[in-house]
Scaffold this active site. Sequence first.
Site, PDB file in Angstrom:
ATOM      1  CE1 TYR A   1       5.841 -37.642 -30.356  1.00  0.00           C
ATOM      2  CE2 TYR A   1       7.897 -36.355 -30.179  1.00  0.00           C
ATOM      3  CZ  TYR A   1       7.312 -37.135 -30.768  1.00  0.00           C
ATOM      4  OH  TYR A   1       7.768 -37.705 -31.878  1.00  0.00           O
ATOM      5  CB  CYS A   2       6.888 -40.179 -26.933  1.00  0.00           C
ATOM      6  SG  CYS A   2       8.053 -41.562 -26.940  1.00  0.00           S
ATOM      7  CG  LEU A   3       8.988 -42.564 -22.590  1.00  0.00           C
ATOM      8  CD1 LEU A   3      10.357 -42.891 -22.197  1.00  0.00           C
ATOM      9  CD2 LEU A   3       7.909 -43.447 -21.938  1.00  0.00           C
TER      10      LEU A   3
END
Length: 581
Positions: free
Chosen positions: A312-314
């Site tokens: 998720y995300c980074l």
Amino acid sequence: MFDPITPESPVADSRASANPMTWLAPDMADQADQTWQGWLSHFTFGLTPAGLAETGFAWLSHLTLCPGRLAELAVLPLTHLHDPFAEGPRDSRFRSELWKQWPWRQYVQNFHLAQAFWDRATLDIPGLAPAHARSINFVAHQVLNALSPANFWLTNPEIQKAVRQSGGQNLVQGLIHFYEDWQRRVTGQRPKGMDAFIPGRTVAVTPGRVVFRNDLIELIQYAPQTADVHAAPVLILPAWIMKYYILDLSPHNSLVKWLVGQGHTVFMVSWKNPGSVDRDKGMDDYMRDGALAALDAVSDIVPGQKVNLAGYCLGGTLALILAAWLAVKRDDRLQSLSLFAAQGDFTEAGELSVFVTDSEVAYLKNMMRAQGYLDTRQMAGAFQMLRSSESLWSHIVRDYWLGQRAEMFDLLAWNADATRMPYRMHSEYLEKLFLQNAFINGHYRVLGETVAPENITLPVFAVGTESDHVAPWRSVYKVHQFTAGDVTFALTNGGHNAGIVSEPGRTDRHYCLAEHKAGTPLQSPDDWRAGAPCHTGSWWLAWDDWLSRQDKAARQSAPVAFGNARFPPLEAAPGLYVHQP
């Protein structure tokens, strides 16, 4: 011919001995510059004055070469002077019917005209670099948002109505709210209402055990909730810019709880909240001691099974790098790759790119170098500015002018529970991945290997969100271009966080979904959106179905114990790291 004087030459040696400061001065000067910029950054909120000056000069230089545009701007207010009231862009600040009455409607009309003026004055200027155009337009909108008629008593009819109805008690209550917030801020207390959302009590309560811990992560294994489970486990890498429990919020909207309820064996990484002692932890550390260490533990606890990796995300960016690194090492432990609001290509990285320029990164590095990390407040300020009309000014009007309080809820409490970023890791991320786009360009090195995304042949499930200002969905969509496997892409409504926390049963949720087979012609994002089938409900259901289809082995009996002899359970979830302030 004269020999050049170098630090190694005899002449240089004699001069150095005569004046020992000759060769020390550059280092001392650089150190002085770094110290000065680190100190100055605390007064400029982490924004470099040099970068702003450079952007402003570039904009003015190009605008002065456009006499036609200048003439258009000069008469723009006159051409709209007698326009009837228009709704303008969708703006929650002016949704009350009171704003459609005179004179308030004129204030709104003038505000929309000012927005149109500055958009025309800063965008599509011939020859102006897109990065400079975005930055100057961003600054203009920050000033406009601060001067919005919604922000002031005399120009906001809703505030005046509240004063009349309450006899001014709304202003008294607003002062009380202001004092409470100021007192909490200076004393380092959590925002009001957050005490109702403590990990392990009301949020992050899905049963599990920490089965591995090192100086960077804890690995949580969750208890099965079905008699049998899918053979392949799911390993989730959340972003280290946030605490993991956004994916395990309240029981009704916990992705983790829902996954184990569907028969998946789920492992979650919980990142340490770094301090000054962690200043030298870099991307290699986050790869080796984070993603790879977690994968090694999961492979040992669930032997003989491939792993469904999700990020998720980074954490999704790190999952991409891990998958590419494993491909170089010919390590086939992964069964699939899932990416939630995650970017690998940063050429169109959205509004955050305003804060990530060569000048800004150099300035930011000096700020981080002094303290060893990027502080939570410094990050929160940047994200607030991205949506200042909603996250800053509307909050001020509601809490301090109208005297109202928005009720704290789980996602808002999690958002306030921020984490820090180590100096070295964040510097490497910004320079190599964001500015240089080294991963996509095929020259990113991690753990001694050069990794390229084209080597990823795994099936991919990627999720973009319609209103994402951190990872715009068209940027997330680029996973089609740089991986070599089949890609299933889901576009869901909502933003970077609320679009991912999208539990089944909500009637206000929808998503579009389509699969792209490797080797077939690729559509543009907008063509994909026009043709992709859309569905009401949560994308979680589509992801669960996709995960089930990746699993080639039959379901197995649920595990009766956590971990194993090598990775024994240490303590109950959510562990220790999630509680670090």
